[in-house]
Enzyme design. Sequence first.
Site, PDB file in Angstrom:
ATOM      1  N   LYS B 100       0.854  -1.185   0.000  1.00 22.20           N
ATOM      2  CA  LYS B 100       0.000   0.000   0.000  1.00 22.20           C
ATOM      3  C   LYS B 100       0.894   1.239   0.000  1.00 22.20           C
ATOM      4  O   LYS B 100       1.638   1.482   0.942  1.00 22.20           O
ATOM      5  CB  LYS B 100      -0.911   0.028   1.231  1.00 22.20           C
ATOM      6  N   GLY B 161      -8.564   8.588   9.661  1.00 27.52           N
ATOM      7  CA  GLY B 161      -8.823   8.601  11.104  1.00 27.52           C
ATOM      8  C   GLY B 161      -9.885   9.584  11.548  1.00 27.52           C
ATOM      9  O   GLY B 161     -10.092   9.772  12.744  1.00 27.52           O
ATOM     10  N   ALA B 187      -9.859   5.056   4.132  1.00 27.19           N
ATOM     11  CA  ALA B 187      -9.841   6.215   5.029  1.00 27.19           C
ATOM     12  C   ALA B 187     -11.177   6.933   5.094  1.00 27.19           C
ATOM     13  O   ALA B 187     -11.815   7.180   4.077  1.00 27.19           O
ATOM     14  CB  ALA B 187      -8.771   7.224   4.647  1.00 27.19           C
ATOM     15  N   GLY B 188     -11.559   7.245   6.315  1.00 25.54           N
ATOM     16  CA  GLY B 188     -12.716   8.099   6.564  1.00 25.54           C
ATOM     17  C   GLY B 188     -13.962   7.393   7.056  1.00 25.54           C
ATOM     18  O   GLY B 188     -14.874   8.035   7.579  1.00 25.54           O
ATOM     19  N   THR B 210      -9.166   2.884  12.040  1.00 29.09           N
ATOM     20  CA  THR B 210      -9.623   3.584  13.233  1.00 29.09           C
ATOM     21  C   THR B 210     -11.096   3.305  13.553  1.00 29.09           C
ATOM     22  O   THR B 210     -11.471   3.240  14.723  1.00 29.09           O
ATOM     23  CB  THR B 210      -9.393   5.100  13.070  1.00 29.09           C
TER      24      THR B 210
END
Lengths: 67, 268
Positions: B100, B161, B187-188, B210
């Site tokens: 990644k 995050g 993400a998000g 997260t």
Amino acid sequence: MIQITINGQSQQFETPINIIQLIDHLSLHGKRIAIERNGEIVPRSQFSAQMLCHGDQLEVVVAVGGG
Amino acid sequence: MDDLVIAGKTYASRLLVGTGKYKDFQQTLEAVETSGAEIITVAIRRTNIGQNAGEPNLLDVLSPSKYTLLPNTAGCYTVDDAVRTLRLARELLDGHSLVKLEVLGDPKTLFPNVVETLKAAEILIKEDFQVMVYTSDDPILAKQLEDLGCVAIMPLASLIGSGMGILNPWNLQIIIDNAKVPVIVDAGVGTASDATIAMELGCDGVLMNTAIAAAQNPVLMASAMRKAVESGREAFLAGRMAKKLYSASPSSPVEGIISQAKTIKRLD
């Protein structure tokens, strides 16, 4: 006397050492690590063959939790 | 079977998870197992020198033989740092080439530096890495990364995050419609419905860390996310009904109602 920078920290050695000896010295024997020397990957197969030189910059890394 | 295929390898799960921010390795392992994820991201960091020699190693807990480990370049702000990190990762993981890539541009927002990301991707692909790339939700850039040879495009849904969810479904939709490689929202995502929305849009997968690790009960959230991704995928495959704006359609028969009222006027 040779001076080597390992993960940003300077270390001094009285006698020339190879990477296997360095790994033992750092108590990293048997750990899953990878090593970069002066910007180049050192394959595991070359650990005993590569003698460290004064001024070498080493990065010793592991896998940690991350996203 | 409705499998996810990345760089020629087949995965049953469309949920990819990170391993950061957990209380301990035991919780990491429980969350990862519960999530059903097969692709697990890890970070590459300097080992402690001369301290904590007996410290357990993540790879002792998450076996590379059981999971597809996806080393990342989190925290890298330059092409050089990102490329060197992944070369170290490949050596660490015995030649494993699926990675990644993320090249960040700003420590406050962790927005990707897309110019540097393109440069790093090009170098890595020449070195035979299989690059899954974190990027902004810019459809042009996504296409350029695909054209370079990235094996998956991973646009952000919102900041890393942040848990802000899917902020620009329209851009994601354009990226999905144009891509011939898997598109994975990275993400998000904050909660289960965010993951479902991403999958309903037609994303091929969702990568999160997260949202699970920072939940009050991470293992339960891992379970929720597994179901959310599966639900969203099934809804996407099923094909949702057309939306009817400002006009209802009764689910029950309109004939045979016992009411004596003969004429009820429609609004229009």
